[in-house]
Design a protein around this motif. Structure first.
Motif, PDB file in Angstrom:
ATOM      1  N   VAL A 170      89.437 169.286  18.783  1.00 31.50           N
ATOM      2  CA  VAL A 170      88.444 169.780  19.740  1.00 31.50           C
ATOM      3  C   VAL A 170      88.240 168.836  20.924  1.00 31.50           C
ATOM      4  O   VAL A 170      87.345 169.042  21.740  1.00 31.50           O
ATOM      5  N   ALA A 171      89.076 167.827  21.025  1.00 36.50           N
ATOM      6  CA  ALA A 171      89.103 166.902  22.165  1.00 36.50           C
ATOM      7  C   ALA A 171      87.764 166.199  22.401  1.00 36.50           C
ATOM      8  O   ALA A 171      87.199 166.239  23.491  1.00 36.50           O
ATOM      9  N   ILE A 172      87.268 165.563  21.337  1.00 35.55           N
ATOM     10  CA  ILE A 172      86.091 164.725  21.485  1.00 35.55           C
ATOM     11  C   ILE A 172      86.380 163.373  20.850  1.00 35.55           C
ATOM     12  O   ILE A 172      87.349 163.207  20.119  1.00 35.55           O
ATOM     13  N   ASN A 173      85.536 162.422  21.131  1.00 33.00           N
ATOM     14  CA  ASN A 173      85.701 161.074  20.606  1.00 33.00           C
ATOM     15  C   ASN A 173      85.473 161.076  19.095  1.00 33.00           C
ATOM     16  O   ASN A 173      84.518 161.693  18.602  1.00 33.00           O
ATOM     17  N   GLU A 174      86.334 160.381  18.380  1.00 30.69           N
ATOM     18  CA  GLU A 174      86.220 160.310  16.919  1.00 30.69           C
ATOM     19  C   GLU A 174      84.872 159.750  16.478  1.00 30.69           C
ATOM     20  O   GLU A 174      84.290 160.188  15.488  1.00 30.69           O
ATOM     21  N   LYS A 175      84.350 158.799  17.231  1.00 30.99           N
ATOM     22  CA  LYS A 175      83.051 158.212  16.882  1.00 30.99           C
ATOM     23  C   LYS A 175      81.940 159.250  16.978  1.00 30.99           C
ATOM     24  O   LYS A 175      80.977 159.209  16.215  1.00 30.99           O
ATOM     25  N   SER A 176      82.086 160.186  17.899  1.00 33.41           N
ATOM     26  CA  SER A 176      81.095 161.254  18.020  1.00 33.41           C
ATOM     27  C   SER A 176      81.078 162.117  16.771  1.00 33.41           C
ATOM     28  O   SER A 176      80.014 162.512  16.289  1.00 33.41           O
ATOM     29  N   VAL A 177      82.256 162.401  16.228  1.00 30.09           N
ATOM     30  CA  VAL A 177      82.340 163.214  15.010  1.00 30.09           C
ATOM     31  C   VAL A 177      81.727 162.446  13.845  1.00 30.09           C
ATOM     32  O   VAL A 177      80.969 163.004  13.054  1.00 30.09           O
ATOM     33  N   THR A 178      82.038 161.176  13.745  1.00 28.74           N
ATOM     34  CA  THR A 178      81.478 160.349  12.676  1.00 28.74           C
ATOM     35  C   THR A 178      79.957 160.341  12.764  1.00 28.74           C
ATOM     36  O   THR A 178      79.273 160.502  11.749  1.00 28.74           O
ATOM     37  N   ASN A 179      79.427 160.177  13.973  1.00 30.29           N
ATOM     38  CA  ASN A 179      77.972 160.174  14.152  1.00 30.29           C
ATOM     39  C   ASN A 179      77.374 161.533  13.796  1.00 30.29           C
ATOM     40  O   ASN A 179      76.337 161.601  13.139  1.00 30.29           O
ATOM     41  N   MET A 180      78.020 162.620  14.222  1.00 25.02           N
ATOM     42  CA  MET A 180      77.526 163.962  13.912  1.00 25.02           C
ATOM     43  C   MET A 180      77.514 164.210  12.409  1.00 25.02           C
ATOM     44  O   MET A 180      76.577 164.798  11.878  1.00 25.02           O
ATOM     45  N   ALA A 181      78.575 163.785  11.745  1.00 23.27           N
ATOM     46  CA  ALA A 181      78.722 164.051  10.317  1.00 23.27           C
ATOM     47  C   ALA A 181      77.641 163.363   9.493  1.00 23.27           C
ATOM     48  O   ALA A 181      77.351 163.780   8.375  1.00 23.27           O
ATOM     49  N   GLN A 182      77.034 162.330  10.041  1.00 19.51           N
ATOM     50  CA  GLN A 182      75.999 161.590   9.323  1.00 19.51           C
ATOM     51  C   GLN A 182      74.608 162.196   9.513  1.00 19.51           C
ATOM     52  O   GLN A 182      73.675 161.836   8.814  1.00 19.51           O
ATOM     53  N   LYS A 183      74.497 163.119  10.469  1.00 18.15           N
ATOM     54  CA  LYS A 183      73.199 163.709  10.771  1.00 18.15           C
ATOM     55  C   LYS A 183      73.028 165.027  10.015  1.00 18.15           C
ATOM     56  O   LYS A 183      74.006 165.687   9.685  1.00 18.15           O
ATOM     57  N   PRO A 184      71.775 165.411   9.776  1.00 22.50           N
ATOM     58  CA  PRO A 184      71.549 166.674   9.066  1.00 22.50           C
ATOM     59  C   PRO A 184      71.915 167.899   9.906  1.00 22.50           C
ATOM     60  O   PRO A 184      72.203 168.954   9.374  1.00 22.50           O
ATOM     61  N   GLU A 185      71.902 167.772  11.226  1.00 27.42           N
ATOM     62  CA  GLU A 185      72.250 168.879  12.106  1.00 27.42           C
ATOM     63  C   GLU A 185      73.290 168.423  13.118  1.00 27.42           C
ATOM     64  O   GLU A 185      73.272 167.285  13.566  1.00 27.42           O
ATOM     65  N   VAL A 186      74.192 169.328  13.458  1.00 27.91           N
ATOM     66  CA  VAL A 186      75.210 169.056  14.472  1.00 27.91           C
ATOM     67  C   VAL A 186      75.081 170.114  15.561  1.00 27.91           C
ATOM     68  O   VAL A 186      74.486 171.172  15.346  1.00 27.91           O
ATOM     69  N   PRO A 187      75.644 169.854  16.752  1.00 26.39           N
ATOM     70  CA  PRO A 187      75.587 170.873  17.800  1.00 26.39           C
ATOM     71  C   PRO A 187      76.209 172.188  17.329  1.00 26.39           C
ATOM     72  O   PRO A 187      77.180 172.204  16.562  1.00 26.39           O
ATOM     73  N   ASN A 188      75.630 173.276  17.779  1.00 28.63           N
ATOM     74  CA  ASN A 188      76.056 174.603  17.334  1.00 28.63           C
ATOM     75  C   ASN A 188      77.546 174.844  17.498  1.00 28.63           C
ATOM     76  O   ASN A 188      78.184 175.397  16.596  1.00 28.63           O
ATOM     77  N   ASN A 189      78.101 174.464  18.639  1.00 29.13           N
ATOM     78  CA  ASN A 189      79.523 174.749  18.872  1.00 29.13           C
ATOM     79  C   ASN A 189      80.418 174.045  17.854  1.00 29.13           C
ATOM     80  O   ASN A 189      81.385 174.649  17.365  1.00 29.13           O
ATOM     81  N   TYR A 190      80.108 172.828  17.485  1.00 29.97           N
ATOM     82  CA  TYR A 190      80.933 172.117  16.500  1.00 29.97           C
ATOM     83  C   TYR A 190      80.697 172.656  15.091  1.00 29.97           C
ATOM     84  O   TYR A 190      81.610 172.688  14.275  1.00 29.97           O
ATOM     85  N   MET A 213      76.200 165.514   0.751  1.00 28.54           N
ATOM     86  CA  MET A 213      77.194 165.786   1.765  1.00 28.54           C
ATOM     87  C   MET A 213      76.674 166.918   2.663  1.00 28.54           C
ATOM     88  O   MET A 213      76.148 167.905   2.179  1.00 28.54           O
ATOM     89  N   SER A 214      76.849 166.756   3.968  1.00 31.29           N
ATOM     90  CA  SER A 214      76.380 167.778   4.895  1.00 31.29           C
ATOM     91  C   SER A 214      77.294 169.000   4.867  1.00 31.29           C
ATOM     92  O   SER A 214      78.455 168.930   4.461  1.00 31.29           O
ATOM     93  N   VAL A 215      76.756 170.112   5.304  1.00 32.56           N
ATOM     94  CA  VAL A 215      77.531 171.352   5.375  1.00 32.56           C
ATOM     95  C   VAL A 215      78.703 171.151   6.334  1.00 32.56           C
ATOM     96  O   VAL A 215      79.819 171.616   6.085  1.00 32.56           O
ATOM     97  N   PHE A 216      78.460 170.443   7.423  1.00 30.91           N
ATOM     98  CA  PHE A 216      79.510 170.154   8.398  1.00 30.91           C
ATOM     99  C   PHE A 216      80.691 169.442   7.737  1.00 30.91           C
ATOM    100  O   PHE A 216      81.837 169.857   7.871  1.00 30.91           O
ATOM    101  N   ARG A 217      80.400 168.385   7.008  1.00 26.53           N
ATOM    102  CA  ARG A 217      81.466 167.626   6.329  1.00 26.53           C
ATOM    103  C   ARG A 217      82.176 168.469   5.281  1.00 26.53           C
ATOM    104  O   ARG A 217      83.380 168.361   5.088  1.00 26.53           O
ATOM    105  N   ARG A 218      81.425 169.322   4.595  1.00 27.57           N
ATOM    106  CA  ARG A 218      82.016 170.179   3.571  1.00 27.57           C
ATOM    107  C   ARG A 218      83.035 171.124   4.204  1.00 27.57           C
ATOM    108  O   ARG A 218      84.129 171.306   3.687  1.00 27.57           O
TER     109      ARG A 218
END
Length: 82
Positions: free
Chosen positions: A22-42, A1-6
């Motif tokens: 945070v007013a972003i598309n849900e699919k964007s969050v799903t895609n981010m959560a699957q990656k090892p790194e996410v944008p700093n602001n999120y 599990m990624s740190v983001f998801r935790r």
């Protein structure tokens, strides 16, 4: 599990709930959560919401009061031409 998801889990947030806060598309969050790194602001938002929840500090209503507008896509997707 990624740190983001935790951190989202610590905050009691689903991907959909985080996207709404945070007013972003849900699919964007799903895609981010699957990656090892996410944008700093999120990453910062996820970390802070997790810590706030751990300390019993309510944050959801305060973020919703901001009435953030969903950002428009930066580029246009594939357009069919005839």
């Amino acid at each position: 599990m990624s740190v983001f998801r935790r951190h989202l889990g610590k905050a009691g947030l689903t991907n959909k709930a985080f996207a709404e806060l945070v007013a972003i598309n849900e699919k964007s969050v799903t895609n981010m959560a699957q990656k090892p790194e996410v944008p700093n602001n999120y990453a910062v938002i996820a970390l802070l919401t997790g810590e706030l929840a751990d300390n019993g500090i309510e944050f959801k209503s305060k973020l919703l009061k901001l009435e953030l507008k969903e950002a428009r896509p930066r580029r246009k997707g594939y357009e069919k031409t005839r």
